[in-house]
Design a protein around this motif. Structure first.
Motif, short mmCIF file in Angstrom:
data_model
loop_
_atom_site.label_atom_id
_atom_site.label_comp_id
_atom_site.label_asym_id
_atom_site.label_seq_id
_atom_site.Cartn_x
_atom_site.Cartn_y
_atom_site.Cartn_z
N GLY A 78 18.38 25.30 -48.91
CA GLY A 78 18.23 25.04 -47.56
C GLY A 78 16.61 24.67 -47.20
N ASN A 79 16.02 24.04 -46.36
CA ASN A 79 15.07 23.97 -45.62
C ASN A 79 15.35 24.00 -44.16
OD1 ASN A 79 15.07 20.91 -44.65
ND2 ASN A 79 15.04 20.60 -47.22
N PRO A 80 13.27 23.64 -43.34
CA PRO A 80 13.94 24.09 -42.03
C PRO A 80 14.61 22.40 -41.32
CG PRO A 80 11.81 24.46 -42.66
CD PRO A 80 11.88 24.15 -43.95
N GLU A 81 14.54 21.47 -41.85
CA GLU A 81 15.54 20.92 -41.98
C GLU A 81 16.80 20.65 -42.09
OE1 GLU A 81 12.57 20.20 -43.64
OE2 GLU A 81 11.15 20.27 -42.31
N LYS A 82 17.02 21.17 -43.19
CA LYS A 82 18.78 20.74 -43.30
C LYS A 82 18.76 22.75 -43.90
CE LYS A 82 21.63 17.75 -45.64
NZ LYS A 82 22.17 18.68 -46.84
N PRO A 83 18.92 23.45 -42.75
CA PRO A 83 19.11 24.64 -42.86
C PRO A 83 20.43 24.98 -43.83
CG PRO A 83 19.20 24.80 -41.04
CD PRO A 83 18.58 23.53 -41.37
N HIS A 84 20.55 25.72 -44.96
CA HIS A 84 22.62 26.19 -45.27
C HIS A 84 22.95 26.54 -43.86
CE1 HIS A 84 25.19 28.71 -47.39
NE2 HIS A 84 24.97 27.92 -47.97
#
Lengths: 159, 721
Positions: A78-84
């Motif tokens: 995941g990443n800050p825009e699309k967190p797990h």
């Protein structure tokens, strides 16, 4: 030897000694530093990543066994825009202190809730066995329950 | 009355071409121990590794309106970066997100002579940082007034923007092209009622970096063209390097160079595994004096052996207890604690690049300044030629209060003329730690006719904590009086007891012992608070009231009483066993922060399970209450881990175990499912938080176990079978 695998959705081929632990291939050859070294003997879990969806301690997994597999590291989770969901819950509960062990726990927790989206405290006890020296387990437990809740709430209902 | 900054103490520089502003302030050590150390060192002409010049705090504002704060303290999980940003943002009138906090490299001139540790980062920077930030804000307003042709009093400041009427300037705009700055007197600081950030539990500023796996740690550091180094480290206690046969290692794949120094041998190779494999092929000849065993260590750590020093005395405890012993009225108990390992998850190591006339080191350390000086010394360079760039630490806990591994990395780099990354492996971490020293305690007391303590004495024998540590050389023993670290928490905090004594017996062990989070506090509190419980039980008294009745009526006593009552009331403390669970109570005061715990415990198949801990803490002002809770939770779990599981031993000259698992530590399943932290604020300034909450946990658990089983456990780790 050449070893090919999918890493975070992208095909990778590395040419290295087949017995090199996957951990060092990921960190030093492929330059993804999120996965950590804690002990090199699969005793602490800081190196946890996913191989075909299973939580694996990469310090003790020779890269030659990664041939043809799907590897996921924290960078692909995941990443800050699309967190797990686990990352989102970890942020809500402000879990990390020093932060060094956290990636291994996040990967272990993500694998757990993928298989069991409503884990009990007992399930968590049995499956989350990494080591945290700062002692963030109390918040982690809350975050895992929250992550499971987030995951359940975003699931498309079965027909 | 808070000391005001005079103008002289600010250093102001315009950035190159007038594109920005750099402002630095100084501060004196505010912690009383450090202050007295400075006095001692300055009065005598003693050699001292630390820097007694006031360290500096720096802000940098550039044309993108980014404010960078160079922190002299390192972030190792204790939340210091977040607290410092809150304090700075408050007076600077900016939002939290507008400040980028970074570790100050030594070449920036920001150096703190005494390190990060001792639960002092927030408390020591509280006042100076506020004053600096407020003065900086004032400077920007005055300059904005000049630029806008307005009276400074007409201007408002909010979120890094200075506005008046219809015009406004951001801080970044204000600093452009300004060569000369007027430094005003420090304006009055905000009152607590106006705080926007201080006192709020805002999210950690490093949260996302740590959740998304950004490469912020020492292990993640790298430099272009970097090679990998490894050093052969001893397995046996007291081993010194004699020579090495490197003939096989030289021929191994990937090896660039074998490096033989006077006290170690190492290898530089093209990858970590190649360096590691070559290292294994090196045969070292070591010199060892003695083949140590655990029983040898236990024989040394005995009250009565070693050098005694009275660290606390009131009334005539010695004679009263001596008479009581003769009359058969003395009550006596002994307690022990084992060698403890730091076991922090990130091993020690560094990336070093030594060039002809400069050296750059990226590493996790708690002693930035000392490490720079040690590296400079070894390389024959001036201190200003060496730049230490600190990284986020994957755990500190005192393990990195001396980091000479930087020297090894530097020498390997010098040998090959390229950057070299060199790290410990886990076995080396376990066998070359600077351990929590083992202790032995003898508690003695005489009770009076009213069922209170007439006289009490605490004797503690311990390996050194401070002495022999590079941070405070042994010669300071004579001025400090005894090893401060070993007797932390070892004094009696019940001031109404008319006669008491605390005696520290210092023992030099054959392996390094030093600072482990809270130092002697955990073991000392275990002994004292278990003993208080034993006395209360003997008297058939409520252990909470028994303590309250013996606390003196002054500010410290009032604060201690409040945390005791708060913990007991909130937990619903009772001596009764209910549903197979019992409660145990304990309290301690460390670095002026009183803490009380109630532990709720059950025993199943001889396994001690801690279900809930109620913790009351008075940390002074809580800059970030959520982080005060987090530190308390973490200290409780780390203390519980030491209380129930952790133990190093010595076998055939080696410290063991050498791996997690055999070195048992608390896991998720062992952590309490409930931890309630009650913060009782009681002052205008923040006090110590990182270590004090660890104090009472071992005794609280042991006291609960007694009520449940009738067994009084007096040795750590606590075991029932």
């Amino acid at each position: 030897m050449k070893v090919s695998f999918t890493l975070n959705g992208k095909k990778q081929t590395v040419d290295t000694e087949g017995n090199t632990p996957l951990l060092w291939v990921i960190r030093d050859i492929l330059d993804l530093k999120g996965t950590k070294f804690g002990c090199g003997k699969a005793a602490c879990g800081a190196c946890t990543l996913h191989v075909d969806g299973n939580a694996i301690r990469s310090c003790s997994f020779a890269v030659k066994y990664a041939e043809g597999k799907e590897i996921t590291t924290i960078e692909g989770l995941g990443n800050p825009e699309k967190p797990h969901p686990v990352q989102q819950a970890w942020i809500e509960e402000v879990v990390p202190q020093c932060g060094y062990c956290q990636i291994g726990f996040i990967m272990a927790a993500a694998a757990l809730i993928e298989k069991n989206d409503n884990p009990s405290d007992e399930d968590i006890d049995q499956n989350i066995v990494n080591i945290c020296r700062c002692g963030t387990y109390y918040r982690m437990r809350k975050a895992i329950h929250r992550a499971a809740e987030i995951k359940r709430s975003t699931q498309t209902p079965k027909a | 009355m808070a000391k005001k900054f005079s103008r002289r103490k600010f250093i102001v520089r315009s950035l190159l071409g007038g594109t920005g502003l750099l402002i630095g302030g100084t501060f004196l050590a505010r912690n009383s121990i450090r202050r007295s150390l400075y006095q001692i060192v300055n009065a005598g002409e003693m050699p001292y590794d630390g820097d007694t010049n006031d360290p500096r705090l720096w802000f940098e504002i550039n044309d993108t309106n980014q404010i960078t704060f160079y922190s002299p303290k390192v972030e190792m999980g204790q939340g210091t970066f977040t607290g410092l940003v809150q304090i700075a943002a408050e007076e600077l009138e900016v939002e939290i997100e507008q400040i980028n906090v970074v570790h100050a490299p030594t070449k920036s001139g920001v150096i703190d002579g005494l390190s990060t540790g001792g639960s002092t980062s927030i408390s020591s920077l509280w006042q100076p940082l506020r004053e600096l930030a407020a003065t900086l804000r004032e400077m920007l307003v005055i300059e904005a007034a000049n630029q806008l042709g307005m009276d400074a009093k007409q201007l408002k400041v909010e979120k890094g923007v200075v506005s008046g009427g219809s015009t406004s300037l951001t801080y970044g705009e204000i600093v452009q092209g300004v060569e000369n700055w007027e430094v005003p007197d420090t304006p009055p600081l905000k009152e607590a009622k106006d705080f926007k950030y201080i006192g709020k539990g805002i999210s950690r500023v490093d949260l996302k970096a740590k959740v998304f796996g950004e490469p912020i740690f020492g292990l993640d550091a790298q430099m272009p063209d970097m090679l990998y180094g490894d050093v052969v480290r001893p397995s046996k206690i007291g081993a010194t390097y004699l020579s090495a046969d490197t003939s096989k290692a030289e021929k191994m794949p990937g090896v660039v160079k074998i490096v033989k120094e006077k006290d170690f041998v190492g290898v530089v190779a093209r990858s970590r595994m190649e360096a590691h494999n070559a290292k294994k092929a090196i045969k070292v000849e070591w010199k060892t004096e003695k083949n140590w065993q655990s029983k040898d260590i236990e024989a040394l750590i005995q009250v009565g052996e070693g050098d005694p020093m009275v660290i606390q005395t009131q009334g005539s405890a010695k004679s009263i207890l001596s008479k009581a012993e003769e009359a058969g009225e003395e009550i006596r108990s002994e307690y022990t604690s084992p060698i403890g390992a730091h076991a922090q998850l990130e091993p020690n190591g560094a990336v070093a690049y030594v060039e002809k006339d400069k050296a750059t080191i990226m590493m996790s350390t708690q002693v930035i300044n000392m490490t720079r000086d040690e590296v400079a010394d070894c390389l024959g360079m001036r201190a200003d030629q060496v730049n230490i760039i600190p990284t986020y630490l994957g755990g500190g806990f005192g393990r990195r209060l001396h980091t000479p591994n930087a020297i090894q990395a530097a020498l390997l780099s010098k040998a090959v003329g390229k950057p070299v990354k060199c790290f410990f492996d886990r076995k080396e971490e376990f066998q070359n730690d600077t351990f929590r020293p083992p202790t032995h305690h003898v508690m003695k007391a005489k009770l009076n006719a009213d069922g209170l303590i007439e006289a009490i004495e605490h004797n503690v024998s311990s390996g050194d904590v401070m002495y022999g540590s590079a941070l405070l050389p042994g010669y300071l023993q004579t001025v400090l009086g005894s090893d401060v670290g070993a007797w932390r928490g070892g004094m009696i905090q019940y001031g109404k007891i008319p006669n008491f004594r605390a005696i520290s017996w210092r023992v030099k062990l054959p392996f390094a012992t030093s600072w482990w989070r809270s130092l002697g506090l955990l073991a000392n509190t275990f002994a004292i608070e278990s003993f208080l419980d034993e006395l209360a039980i003997r008297l058939k008294k409520d252990p909470v009231q028994f303590r309250l009745d013996q606390i003196q009526d002054d500010k410290a006593g009032d604060r201690l009483k409040k945390v005791i009552k708060s913990a007991a009331d909130n937990a619903g403390y009772t001596d009764e066993v209910k549903n197979g669970r019992a409660m145990g109570f304990a309290a301690s005061t460390d670095a002026n922060t009183p803490v009380a715990h109630v532990a709720e415990v059950s025993v199943e198949n001889n396994e001690i399970k801690v279900h809930k801990v109620t913790c009351a803490i008075d940390p002074g002002l809580a800059v970030n209450p959520d982080q005060v809770k987090a530190q308390s939770e973490g200290a409780i779990i780390m203390g519980l881990s030491a209380a129930l599981y952790e133990r190093m031993y010595v076998e055939d000259g080696e410290l063991r175990p050498i791996i997690y698992g055999p070195y048992q530590m608390a896991l998720m399943k062992n952590a309490p499912k409930e931890i309630d932290v009650l913060i009782l604020e009681n002052a205008d300034a923040p006090g110590a938080v990182g270590e004090p909450p660890m104090g009472p946990i071992a005794a609280a658990i042991a006291n609960a176990v007694f009520r449940l089983t009738g067994k009084r456990l007096r040795d750590l780790p606590l075991k029932l079978s």
